[in-house]
Write a protein that holds these residues in place. Structure first.
Motif, PDB file in Angstrom:
ATOM      1  N   LEU A  38       0.628  -1.365   0.008  1.00 58.65           N
ATOM      2  CA  LEU A  38      -0.055  -0.015   0.027  1.00 58.65           C
ATOM      3  C   LEU A  38       0.813   1.403   0.099  1.00 58.65           C
ATOM      4  CD1 LEU A  38      -2.603   1.312   0.329  1.00 58.65           C
ATOM      5  CD2 LEU A  38      -2.362   1.152   2.957  1.00 58.65           C
ATOM      6  N   PHE A  39       1.830   1.207   0.611  1.00 57.28           N
ATOM      7  CA  PHE A  39       2.797   2.507   0.954  1.00 57.28           C
ATOM      8  C   PHE A  39       3.367   2.515  -0.539  1.00 57.28           C
ATOM      9  CE2 PHE A  39       2.189   1.024   5.149  1.00 57.28           C
ATOM     10  CZ  PHE A  39       2.158   1.972   5.793  1.00 57.28           C
ATOM     11  N   LEU A  40       3.589   2.082  -1.546  1.00 55.32           N
ATOM     12  CA  LEU A  40       3.949   2.390  -2.728  1.00 55.32           C
ATOM     13  C   LEU A  40       3.164   2.634  -3.806  1.00 55.32           C
ATOM     14  CD1 LEU A  40       6.929  -0.095  -3.042  1.00 55.32           C
ATOM     15  CD2 LEU A  40       7.150   1.977  -2.651  1.00 55.32           C
ATOM     16  N   ILE A  41       1.816   1.873  -3.718  1.00 51.73           N
ATOM     17  CA  ILE A  41       0.626   2.017  -4.473  1.00 51.73           C
ATOM     18  C   ILE A  41       0.152   3.302  -4.272  1.00 51.73           C
ATOM     19  CG2 ILE A  41      -1.346   1.109  -5.252  1.00 51.73           C
ATOM     20  CD1 ILE A  41      -0.464  -1.632  -4.627  1.00 51.73           C
ATOM     21  N   VAL A  42      -0.158   3.688  -3.140  1.00 51.09           N
ATOM     22  CA  VAL A  42      -0.858   5.181  -2.899  1.00 51.09           C
ATOM     23  C   VAL A  42      -0.146   6.300  -3.302  1.00 51.09           C
ATOM     24  CG1 VAL A  42      -1.653   6.644  -1.017  1.00 51.09           C
ATOM     25  CG2 VAL A  42      -2.167   4.004  -0.997  1.00 51.09           C
ATOM     26  N   PRO A  43       1.179   6.315  -3.227  1.00 52.17           N
ATOM     27  CA  PRO A  43       1.896   7.764  -3.700  1.00 52.17           C
ATOM     28  C   PRO A  43       2.072   7.618  -4.861  1.00 52.17           C
ATOM     29  CG  PRO A  43       3.482   6.390  -2.318  1.00 52.17           C
ATOM     30  CD  PRO A  43       2.137   5.712  -1.927  1.00 52.17           C
ATOM     31  N   LEU A  44       2.223   6.420  -5.828  1.00 52.52           N
ATOM     32  CA  LEU A  44       2.432   6.514  -7.099  1.00 52.52           C
ATOM     33  C   LEU A  44       0.990   6.720  -7.834  1.00 52.52           C
ATOM     34  CD1 LEU A  44       4.775   3.303  -7.504  1.00 52.52           C
ATOM     35  CD2 LEU A  44       5.282   5.649  -7.923  1.00 52.52           C
ATOM     36  N   SER A  45      -0.190   6.065  -7.373  1.00 56.03           N
ATOM     37  CA  SER A  45      -1.544   6.598  -8.065  1.00 56.03           C
ATOM     38  C   SER A  45      -1.702   7.916  -7.641  1.00 56.03           C
ATOM     39  CB  SER A  45      -2.206   5.567  -7.306  1.00 56.03           C
ATOM     40  OG  SER A  45      -2.162   4.158  -7.215  1.00 56.03           O
ATOM     41  N   ILE A  46      -1.608   8.417  -6.594  1.00 56.21           N
ATOM     42  CA  ILE A  46      -1.864   9.954  -6.549  1.00 56.21           C
ATOM     43  C   ILE A  46      -1.049  11.106  -7.507  1.00 56.21           C
ATOM     44  CG2 ILE A  46      -1.496  11.940  -4.944  1.00 56.21           C
ATOM     45  CD1 ILE A  46      -2.274  10.094  -2.433  1.00 56.21           C
ATOM     46  N   TYR A  47       0.316  10.485  -7.618  1.00 55.83           N
ATOM     47  CA  TYR A  47       1.102  11.443  -8.365  1.00 55.83           C
ATOM     48  C   TYR A  47       0.676  11.120  -9.987  1.00 55.83           C
ATOM     49  CZ  TYR A  47       5.320  12.826 -10.615  1.00 55.83           C
ATOM     50  OH  TYR A  47       6.301  13.576 -11.377  1.00 55.83           O
ATOM     51  N   ALA A  48       0.423  10.025 -10.269  1.00 53.29           N
ATOM     52  CA  ALA A  48      -0.122   9.644 -11.749  1.00 53.29           C
ATOM     53  C   ALA A  48      -1.485  10.255 -11.899  1.00 53.29           C
ATOM     54  CB  ALA A  48      -0.353   8.175 -11.765  1.00 53.29           C
ATOM     55  N   ALA A  49      -2.367  10.209 -10.877  1.00 48.79           N
ATOM     56  CA  ALA A  49      -3.824  10.962 -11.133  1.00 48.79           C
ATOM     57  C   ALA A  49      -3.609  12.311 -11.220  1.00 48.79           C
ATOM     58  CB  ALA A  49      -4.787  10.528  -9.875  1.00 48.79           C
ATOM     59  N   ILE A  50      -2.646  13.015 -10.618  1.00 51.65           N
ATOM     60  CA  ILE A  50      -2.350  14.579 -10.473  1.00 51.65           C
ATOM     61  C   ILE A  50      -1.981  14.718 -11.939  1.00 51.65           C
ATOM     62  CG2 ILE A  50      -1.102  16.574  -9.911  1.00 51.65           C
ATOM     63  CD1 ILE A  50      -1.130  15.327  -6.929  1.00 51.65           C
ATOM     64  N   TRP A  51      -0.859  13.934 -12.394  1.00 48.16           N
ATOM     65  CA  TRP A  51      -0.218  14.118 -13.769  1.00 48.16           C
ATOM     66  C   TRP A  51      -1.427  14.078 -14.769  1.00 48.16           C
ATOM     67  CZ3 TRP A  51      -0.121  10.602 -17.705  1.00 48.16           C
ATOM     68  CH2 TRP A  51       0.461  10.919 -18.873  1.00 48.16           C
TER      69      TRP A  51
END
Length: 239
Positions: free
Chosen positions: A134-147
């Motif tokens: 979860l600690f890798l998926i969440v920040p990567l997902s947030i970053y990708a969503a913002i982009w």
């Protein structure tokens, strides 16, 4: 030291680096403007801004942040009863000691506090035998969503015209204002200067600058460039 120390520190470093990247990018001008067509791409601006922050901030967290965190954890484990709030507070305190700028100090404290919270959270999940993916998926997902959102709301770039191609080449002050800034020519005394543009592809142009002098033998030369929205390259010349 406590459970899965290396994994915990690495995960905390990655997550807090992403948090710092997003926080700082929120206050930056993320428009990636190009001179020739005045286009703005928010998604690309966001990536470029966060990459710069991530490289520099990530290295600080990786080296300084982890050294400080290890020292705090070692001291608390050896001589005191580990208290989560004291652990977090000390991280925030050391997050600003090396930063002179008040604004950067705020970012340093926020990042350090976030790092400490993530560290304790990972420790808790580890003790409870829960997954850490979860600690890798969440920040990567947030970053990708913002982009993705910034890319979607970016305005469509205007057409890349002949005038843009000329401005792109002459913008480096190679020819100053000696040649026309649009297709055409002008004569000044014995000198004739001409700008010629030919479209050879979709928004791809060959821009040619030609100079002719009637008062000297072999008094002409020319140079041409292949130009598109992303750059230019020397195509040919008379030299």
């Amino acid at each position: 030291m406590q459970e899965n120390l290396l994994e915990r520190k690495i995960l905390a470093t990655i997550v807090s680096t992403f948090a710092l990247m997003i926080m700082m990018a929120a206050l930056m001008d993320t428009g990636d403007s190009t001179f020739q067509s005045n286009e703005v791409h928010y998604g690309m601006g966001f990536v470029l801004s966060t990459m710069a922050v991530g490289i520099n901030g990530g290295m600080i967290i990786l080296v300084y942040g982890n050294i400080v965190s290890l020292i705090i954890e070692f001291v608390l484990n050896k001589w005191f009863t580990v208290n989560t709030w004291v652990f977090i507070f000390l991280h925030g305190l050391f997050g600003m000691v090396l930063i002179e700028s008040p604004i950067l100090a705020v970012y340093g404290v926020m990042t350090a506090l976030f790092y400490a919270v993530i560290d304790r959270w990972i420790l808790s999940r580890t003790r409870n035998k829960k997954r850490l993916r979860l600690f890798l998926i969440v920040p990567l997902s947030i970053y990708a969503a913002i982009w993705g959102v910034l890319t979607l709301i970016s305005p469509e770039p205007p057409p890349f015209t002949e005038e843009d191609a000329i401005a792109f080449v002459s913008g480096g002050n190679i020819y100053d204002d000696r040649f026309p800034d649009q297709p055409g020519k002008f004569t000044e005394g014995p000198v004739t200067r001409e700008t010629h543009v030919k479209e050879v592809g979709d928004e791809v142009y060959i821009v040619t600058f030609k100079e002719t002098r009637t008062n000297i033998e072999d008094g002409h030369w020319w140079v041409s460039y292949r130009v598109d929205r992303s750059g230019s390259s020397l195509e040919n010349s008379s030299h």
